[in-house]
Enzyme design. Structure first.
Site, PDB file in Angstrom:
ATOM      1  NE  ARG A 198      -8.023  -3.298  -6.033  1.00  0.00           N
ATOM      2  CZ  ARG A 198      -7.547  -4.502  -6.254  1.00  0.00           C
ATOM      3  NH1 ARG A 198      -6.553  -4.666  -7.065  1.00  0.00           N
ATOM      4  NH2 ARG A 198      -8.068  -5.555  -5.679  1.00  0.00           N
TER       5      ARG A 198
ATOM      6  CE  LYS B  68      -2.834 -13.633  -3.649  1.00  0.00           C
ATOM      7  NZ  LYS B  68      -2.707 -12.185  -3.719  1.00  0.00           N
TER       8      LYS B  68
END
Length: 163
Positions: free
Chosen positions: A95, A41
């Site tokens: 979310r 990442k």
């Protein structure tokens, strides 16, 4: 002792993360924040910085709730990390629906590896559903105000990184 593991990269820790951490403290006696090294990442903050931020942000919360909260770096399989720290529960924050689809697949794989470790989903509070670390970093990089998404200390760390 009920031990839970809340994994992520926390690059940086947001108010959304802190909401999940706060709510997870009622489920466990000890909450381990698994800080993923995840070199793929390309994190903005070093592993040490992310661990320090989490420890600082969670210290007061730990006192308030009576739940031990510790940051634990890991670079192995999530299920192995859970075993390493003695967790019987993995806490995941959701979310949106897209999060659930990915997380659902992960649960299936983790259960195939060790069906004695449960995964618990906590949905983000409505006021935090749009917060994503990636977007927070982008806003900060472009000089925007991230104070609605992170604590003052994390905001200052972002400003220091981007100048």
């Amino acid at each position: 002792m009920r031990i839970g593991l809340y994994p992520g990269t926390f690059d940086p820790v947001t108010l959304g993360h802190m909401d999940i951490i706060r709510r997870a403290t009622v489920l466990v006696d000890r909450l381990v924040i698994g800080v993923a090294i995840n070199r793929d990442k390309g994190p903005l903050f070093t592993l040490e910085e992310r661990v320090e931020m989490l420890e600082a942000e969670c210290a007061k919360l730990s006192e308030e709730t009576g739940t031990e909260i510790v940051a634990h770096p890991f670079d192995n399989l999530l299920i192995d990390c859970a075993r390493d720290v003695g967790a019987r529960m993995i806490v995941r924050g959701l979310r949106a629906v897209g999060d659930f689809e990915y997380e659902f697949q992960m649960v299936g794989m983790n259960r195939a590896l060790d069906d004695s470790i449960e995964t618990v989903f906590l949905t983000a509070d409505a006021s935090h559903q749009a917060i994503a670390s990636k977007l927070v970093k982008e806003i900060a990089r472009l000089g925007g105000d991230v104070s609605k998404f992170v604590t003052p200390a994390v905001r200052e760390a972002l400003i220091a990184k981007f100048g």
